[in-house]
Structures are given as structure tokens and as C-alpha cells.
Motif scaffolding. Structure first.
Motif, PDB file in Angstrom:
ATOM      1  N   UNK A  81       0.810  -1.208   0.000  1.00 31.79           N
ATOM      2  CA  UNK A  81       0.000   0.000   0.000  1.00 31.79           C
ATOM      3  C   UNK A  81       0.849   1.266   0.000  1.00 31.79           C
ATOM      4  N   UNK A  82       2.108   1.142   0.401  1.00 31.90           N
ATOM      5  CA  UNK A  82       3.015   2.294   0.378  1.00 31.90           C
ATOM      6  C   UNK A  82       3.711   2.414  -0.973  1.00 31.90           C
ATOM      7  N   UNK A  83       3.381   1.516  -1.903  1.00 29.59           N
ATOM      8  CA  UNK A  83       3.981   1.573  -3.231  1.00 29.59           C
ATOM      9  C   UNK A  83       5.235   0.728  -3.358  1.00 29.59           C
ATOM     10  N   UNK A  84       5.500  -0.100  -2.362  1.00 26.17           N
ATOM     11  CA  UNK A  84       6.664  -0.987  -2.425  1.00 26.17           C
ATOM     12  C   UNK A  84       6.162  -2.433  -2.469  1.00 26.17           C
ATOM     13  N   UNK A  85       6.730  -3.307  -3.175  1.00 28.86           N
ATOM     14  CA  UNK A  85       7.926  -3.148  -3.975  1.00 28.86           C
ATOM     15  C   UNK A  85       7.732  -2.370  -5.271  1.00 28.86           C
ATOM     16  N   UNK A  86       6.505  -2.114  -5.681  1.00 32.70           N
ATOM     17  CA  UNK A  86       6.272  -1.361  -6.914  1.00 32.70           C
ATOM     18  C   UNK A  86       5.029  -0.483  -6.750  1.00 32.70           C
ATOM     19  N   UNK A  87       5.054   0.756  -7.265  1.00 33.37           N
ATOM     20  CA  UNK A  87       3.880   1.644  -7.129  1.00 33.37           C
ATOM     21  C   UNK A  87       2.581   1.052  -7.694  1.00 33.37           C
ATOM     22  N   UNK A  88       2.690   0.219  -8.698  1.00 36.78           N
ATOM     23  CA  UNK A  88       1.485  -0.386  -9.277  1.00 36.78           C
ATOM     24  C   UNK A  88       0.787  -1.303  -8.275  1.00 36.78           C
ATOM     25  N   UNK A  89       1.522  -1.820  -7.290  1.00 32.39           N
ATOM     26  CA  UNK A  89       0.914  -2.686  -6.282  1.00 32.39           C
ATOM     27  C   UNK A  89      -0.138  -1.934  -5.474  1.00 32.39           C
ATOM     28  N   UNK A  90       0.192  -0.708  -5.095  1.00 31.86           N
ATOM     29  CA  UNK A  90      -0.772   0.100  -4.330  1.00 31.86           C
ATOM     30  C   UNK A  90      -2.023   0.351  -5.166  1.00 31.86           C
ATOM     31  N   UNK A  91      -1.840   0.689  -6.432  1.00 28.27           N
ATOM     32  CA  UNK A  91      -2.998   0.944  -7.297  1.00 28.27           C
ATOM     33  C   UNK A  91      -3.822  -0.327  -7.485  1.00 28.27           C
ATOM     34  N   UNK A  92      -3.147  -1.448  -7.601  1.00 26.02           N
ATOM     35  CA  UNK A  92      -3.876  -2.729  -7.739  1.00 26.02           C
ATOM     36  C   UNK A  92      -4.745  -2.965  -6.506  1.00 26.02           C
ATOM     37  N   UNK A  93      -4.204  -2.704  -5.316  1.00 28.44           N
ATOM     38  CA  UNK A  93      -4.998  -2.887  -4.097  1.00 28.44           C
ATOM     39  C   UNK A  93      -6.223  -1.980  -4.108  1.00 28.44           C
ATOM     40  N   UNK A  94      -6.021  -0.689  -4.408  1.00 30.29           N
ATOM     41  CA  UNK A  94      -7.153   0.249  -4.384  1.00 30.29           C
ATOM     42  C   UNK A  94      -8.211  -0.137  -5.420  1.00 30.29           C
ATOM     43  N   UNK A  95      -7.782  -0.616  -6.571  1.00 29.10           N
ATOM     44  CA  UNK A  95      -8.739  -1.078  -7.588  1.00 29.10           C
ATOM     45  C   UNK A  95      -9.532  -2.277  -7.083  1.00 29.10           C
ATOM     46  N   UNK A  96      -8.850  -3.233  -6.451  1.00 24.62           N
ATOM     47  CA  UNK A  96      -9.522  -4.418  -5.933  1.00 24.62           C
ATOM     48  C   UNK A  96     -10.473  -4.066  -4.791  1.00 24.62           C
ATOM     49  N   UNK A  97     -10.043  -3.160  -3.923  1.00 24.29           N
ATOM     50  CA  UNK A  97     -10.903  -2.741  -2.819  1.00 24.29           C
ATOM     51  C   UNK A  97     -12.167  -2.064  -3.342  1.00 24.29           C
ATOM     52  N   UNK A  98     -12.017  -1.197  -4.320  1.00 24.55           N
ATOM     53  CA  UNK A  98     -13.178  -0.512  -4.894  1.00 24.55           C
ATOM     54  C   UNK A  98     -14.163  -1.513  -5.499  1.00 24.55           C
ATOM     55  N   UNK A  99     -13.646  -2.478  -6.239  1.00 29.26           N
ATOM     56  CA  UNK A  99     -14.532  -3.495  -6.837  1.00 29.26           C
ATOM     57  C   UNK A  99     -15.209  -4.348  -5.774  1.00 29.26           C
ATOM     58  N   UNK A 100     -14.441  -4.772  -4.792  1.00 26.51           N
ATOM     59  CA  UNK A 100     -15.003  -5.595  -3.725  1.00 26.51           C
ATOM     60  C   UNK A 100     -16.082  -4.834  -2.961  1.00 26.51           C
ATOM     61  N   UNK A 101     -15.829  -3.572  -2.689  1.00 27.24           N
ATOM     62  CA  UNK A 101     -16.773  -2.718  -1.964  1.00 27.24           C
ATOM     63  C   UNK A 101     -18.054  -2.506  -2.787  1.00 27.24           C
ATOM     64  N   UNK A 102     -17.882  -2.179  -4.056  1.00 29.39           N
ATOM     65  CA  UNK A 102     -19.011  -1.850  -4.911  1.00 29.39           C
ATOM     66  C   UNK A 102     -19.806  -3.079  -5.351  1.00 29.39           C
ATOM     67  N   UNK A 103     -19.105  -4.142  -5.720  1.00 28.41           N
ATOM     68  CA  UNK A 103     -19.798  -5.304  -6.281  1.00 28.41           C
ATOM     69  C   UNK A 103     -20.196  -6.346  -5.238  1.00 28.41           C
ATOM     70  N   UNK A 104     -19.396  -6.498  -4.194  1.00 28.32           N
ATOM     71  CA  UNK A 104     -19.666  -7.535  -3.200  1.00 28.32           C
ATOM     72  C   UNK A 104     -20.076  -6.990  -1.842  1.00 28.32           C
TER      73      UNK A 104
END
Length: 179
Positions: A81-104
Motif C-alpha cells: 500500500x506504500x507503493x513498495x515493492x512497486x507503485x502499481x501494487x498500491x494501485x492494484x490494491x485500491x482497484x480491488x478494494x473498490x470493486x469488492x466494496x461496490x460489487x460484493x
């Protein structure tokens, strides 16, 4: 002679045509359909480390989650979530959280960090796991950061933080005060 050829073709035709269909119908008849339920109890963020998978599944089942959670696995869990080991990891988490929150319609997020995490060793300190107290403190800091970031974006979600030992001991972690 013709008869044996006919039987041979007949068996071949049967094995290629009818048998696979019959078997698949039998298999499909035994499997259970997917649950019609469109809600999950939680989104679980876990590390990709294979050594802790069984302990996590067991812990989640003991907490009445069974298979009623969405799972996101990123190296380092809270570190991601802090962008380590890669900044895309944090974005992947936020995308998954948004989908889980909205759809499930999840009600909580569970973050599971673990002892002797290679992502923490690689990005924080290679000797981190040699000092159990320091290791727990560093994980508490990253778990707390994750807690407050999620709380800021999703104030209605419950957030649970845990540290999983390699011996399968799961400790709840209270977040540090927001800085």
C-alpha cells in the motif's frame, strides 16, 4: 473381417463422440452451482508467500469467514500500500478494494502481514527478521499506515490488522495513532 472393422469403428466413434459428453454430464451433475449470493464479508489482503497460506485460511475459517471473502495477494501486504515493492501494487490494491466494496458489498478489510517477509527484507532491511521485536514494530507501522489510508477513503469499513508468525500464530495488531 468386416464385422471386426465395424466394431472397431463403432468403439472408436463411441469413445470419441459419446463417452466424453456422457462423462462431462456426469461430472457437471455432481458439481455444485456457484452461490447466488452477491456479498462477501470482507476483502482480505495477504502476502503472496506460500508459507503462510494454510495458517491464513485456517485463521479466516475460525473467524467465520470460510469462503466468504474476496482475496487480494500482494508481496508485502501492507508494504504494497506504500507503493513498495512497486507503485502499481498500491494501485492494484485500491482497484480491488473498490470493486469488492461496490460489487460484493464488503463490510471490512483484513490485512495479514507475516513474519520473515521477503518483500520487507528486500525493501526495508535484509536483517529485519533477525530481531523479532523490531520486525513486529516495523510491520505495525506499515499496517497502521494502511489502516489510516483505508479509513480515510472508506470510513464505513471495519479494518482488522494481523501479524502471522511462521508457526501459524496470528496476532491482532492495534493501529498506531495517526501521524
Amino acid at each position: 473381417m468386416k464385422y471386426s472393422c465395424y466394431c472397431s469403428m463403432s468403439r472408436r466413434w463411441f469413445l470419441r463422440s459419446i463417452l466424453p459428453g456422457a462423462l462431462s454430464l456426469g461430472i457437471l451433475g455432481v458439481t455444485q452451482p456457484a452461490l447466488a449470493q452477491k456479498t462477501a464479508k470482507a476483502l482480505v489482503l495477504s502476502c503472496i508467500d506460500f508459507r503462510i497460506l494454510e495458517a491464513e485460511r485456517y485463521f479466516l475459517s475460525l473467524n467465520n469467514l470460510g469462503n466468504q471473502y474476496d482475496l487480494t495477494a500482494l508481496a508485502g501486504s501492507s508494504l504494497a500500500l506504500s507503493g513498495l515493492p512497486h507503485p502499481a501494487d498500491a494501485q492494484a490494491f485500491w482497484d480491488q478494494l473498490e470493486l469488492s466494496y461496490r460489487l460484493h458489498h464488503i463490510q471490512k478489510v483484513i490485512i495479514l502481514d507475516h513474519q520473515d517477509c521477503a518483500a520487507f527484507a528486500d525493501k526495508v532491511s535484509p536483517d529485519l527478521s533477525k530481531d523479532a521485536e523490531l520486525e513486529l514494530q516495523v510491520h505495525r507501522e506499515y499496517l497502521s499506515r494502511a489502516y489510516w489510508e483505508i479509513r480515510e477513503r472508506y470510513p464505513d469499513l471495519n479494518i482488522e490488522l494481523y501479524f502471522v508468525g511462521l508457526n501459524a500464530d496470528v496476532k491482532p495488531i492495534s493501529p498506531l495513532a495517526k501521524v
